[in-house]
Design a protein around this motif. Structure first.
Motif, mmCIF file in Angstrom:
data_model
loop_
_atom_site.group_PDB
_atom_site.id
_atom_site.type_symbol
_atom_site.label_atom_id
_atom_site.label_comp_id
_atom_site.label_asym_id
_atom_site.label_seq_id
_atom_site.Cartn_x
_atom_site.Cartn_y
_atom_site.Cartn_z
ATOM 1 N N ALA A 123 0.809 -1.218 0.000
ATOM 2 C CA ALA A 123 0.000 0.000 0.000
ATOM 3 C C ALA A 123 0.840 1.264 0.000
ATOM 4 O O ALA A 123 0.323 2.349 -0.272
ATOM 5 N N ASP A 124 2.134 1.164 0.315
ATOM 6 C CA ASP A 124 2.959 2.360 0.412
ATOM 7 C C ASP A 124 4.383 2.068 -0.021
ATOM 8 O O ASP A 124 4.778 0.903 -0.190
ATOM 9 N N VAL A 125 5.152 3.124 -0.197
ATOM 10 C CA VAL A 125 6.530 3.017 -0.676
ATOM 11 C C VAL A 125 7.398 2.214 0.285
ATOM 12 O O VAL A 125 8.201 1.376 -0.129
ATOM 13 N N ASP A 126 7.266 2.473 1.584
ATOM 14 C CA ASP A 126 8.099 1.778 2.565
ATOM 15 C C ASP A 126 7.920 0.268 2.469
ATOM 16 O O ASP A 126 8.892 -0.498 2.466
ATOM 17 N N THR A 127 6.677 -0.172 2.401
ATOM 18 C CA THR A 127 6.399 -1.609 2.314
ATOM 19 C C THR A 127 6.916 -2.175 1.003
ATOM 20 O O THR A 127 7.481 -3.280 0.969
ATOM 21 N N ALA A 128 6.763 -1.433 -0.082
ATOM 22 C CA ALA A 128 7.254 -1.890 -1.384
ATOM 23 C C ALA A 128 8.766 -2.091 -1.358
ATOM 24 O O ALA A 128 9.282 -3.114 -1.835
ATOM 25 N N ILE A 129 9.491 -1.133 -0.802
ATOM 26 C CA ILE A 129 10.946 -1.233 -0.707
ATOM 27 C C ILE A 129 11.334 -2.468 0.080
ATOM 28 O O ILE A 129 12.192 -3.266 -0.347
ATOM 29 N N SER A 148 21.300 -3.508 -6.687
ATOM 30 C CA SER A 148 22.690 -3.476 -6.240
ATOM 31 C C SER A 148 22.795 -3.741 -4.741
ATOM 32 O O SER A 148 23.697 -4.461 -4.289
ATOM 33 N N ALA A 149 21.878 -3.161 -3.968
ATOM 34 C CA ALA A 149 21.896 -3.360 -2.520
ATOM 35 C C ALA A 149 21.614 -4.813 -2.166
ATOM 36 O O ALA A 149 22.254 -5.378 -1.262
ATOM 37 N N ALA A 150 20.678 -5.437 -2.864
ATOM 38 C CA ALA A 150 20.339 -6.836 -2.593
ATOM 39 C C ALA A 150 21.501 -7.758 -2.944
ATOM 40 O O ALA A 150 21.806 -8.712 -2.216
ATOM 41 N N ILE A 151 22.175 -7.477 -4.056
ATOM 42 C CA ILE A 151 23.344 -8.280 -4.435
ATOM 43 C C ILE A 151 24.467 -8.079 -3.425
ATOM 44 O O ILE A 151 25.101 -9.047 -2.970
ATOM 45 N N ALA A 179 17.211 -1.777 4.269
ATOM 46 C CA ALA A 179 15.924 -1.513 3.613
ATOM 47 C C ALA A 179 15.331 -0.200 4.119
ATOM 48 O O ALA A 179 14.765 0.582 3.339
ATOM 49 N N ASP A 180 15.458 0.059 5.428
ATOM 50 C CA ASP A 180 14.938 1.306 6.002
ATOM 51 C C ASP A 180 15.679 2.524 5.440
ATOM 52 O O ASP A 180 15.072 3.559 5.154
ATOM 53 N N VAL A 181 16.995 2.391 5.282
ATOM 54 C CA VAL A 181 17.784 3.497 4.729
ATOM 55 C C VAL A 181 17.363 3.777 3.283
ATOM 56 O O VAL A 181 17.193 4.937 2.875
ATOM 57 N N LEU A 223 14.422 7.233 -0.563
ATOM 58 C CA LEU A 223 13.439 7.400 -1.636
ATOM 59 C C LEU A 223 12.355 8.394 -1.228
ATOM 60 O O LEU A 223 11.969 9.261 -2.003
ATOM 61 N N ARG A 224 11.887 8.277 0.010
ATOM 62 C CA ARG A 224 10.851 9.211 0.472
ATOM 63 C C ARG A 224 11.383 10.649 0.454
ATOM 64 O O ARG A 224 10.663 11.576 0.105
#
Length: 213
Positions: free
Chosen positions: A83-89, A150-153, A198-200, A205-206
């Motif tokens: 529902a929101d950007v934070d959850t999507a990230i 890149s962050a996930a890798i 993920a929070d960073v 992004l926000r």
């Protein structure tokens, strides 16, 4: 008595031994189990001659891309749209990181070539749609996807390489007081580094959206 034509038809396998999907799936398993790619060894695993590959692929780079396509099958994301950007990230980062962590030997090779496999493009298309639907401006979607990937890798590779990026002996700690202090602080307060990352990313992004970047 069977005619030569009937005998020939009966001698052919109903399912071709080799296909692009089979090559990609086996290549991915090879990266996972043997931590590398050797075309002669891949042919051996598939039970075919090496020359058979070139009826289906042009070479090593395409085999790597087929492995990427097979890796898409391991990406698990919730069915319900965030529902929101934070959850999507958080959802997309964790889905990618979990899949990537299974095949660390493949990751540097994925970074060296653009995404072109249809299944992988479809996955990123879905991610792009998710970000647009949660309010991310169109011009920020590609940078967001690239950063997440890149962050996930990087997180997947970090998880298997070392517990700490800094090694300081006890006798050297007075020479590096700040780094030593924060290392000790981390030892007393546990931090989920993947969740923190993920929070960073989410906060960044926000901030870009709110700042009109």
């Amino acid at each position: 008595m069977q005619t030569p034509e009937q005998t020939s038809r009966m001698g052919r396998p109903r399912i071709p031994r080799l296909s692009r999907k089979a090559i990609g799936r086996e290549a991915l398993m090879m990266f996972e189990e043997e931590e590398g790619l050797s075309i002669p060894r891949l042919a051996e695993r598939l039970g075919v001659r090496q020359s058979s590959f070139y009826k289906h692929v042009t070479g090593r780079q395409e085999i790597i891309e087929l492995a990427r396509g097979s890796l898409v099958d391991r990406v698990r994301i919730p069915e319900s749209a965030p529902a929101d950007v934070d959850t999507a990230i958080r959802q997309i980062f964790e889905a990618l990181r979990s899949a990537y962590s299974q095949v660390p030997a493949l990751l540097p090779l994925l970074l060296a070539q653009p995404v072109s496999h249809p299944a992988a493009l479809a996955l990123y298309d879905r991610f792009a749609g998710t970000f647009v639907s949660t309010g991310v401006p169109a011009h920020l979607v590609i940078p967001t996807l690239e950063t997440l990937d890149s962050a996930a890798i990087g997180a997947s590779l970090d998880a298997i390489t070392m517990e700490s990026a800094w090694s300081i002996s006890e006798e050297d700690r007075p020479s590096f007081p700040h780094l030593s202090a924060v290392q000790q602080a981390l030892a007393t307060v546990q931090v989920d580094r993947f969740a923190f990352l993920a929070d960073v990313l989410s906060a960044g992004l926000r901030a870009a959206i709110e700042g009109g970047s």
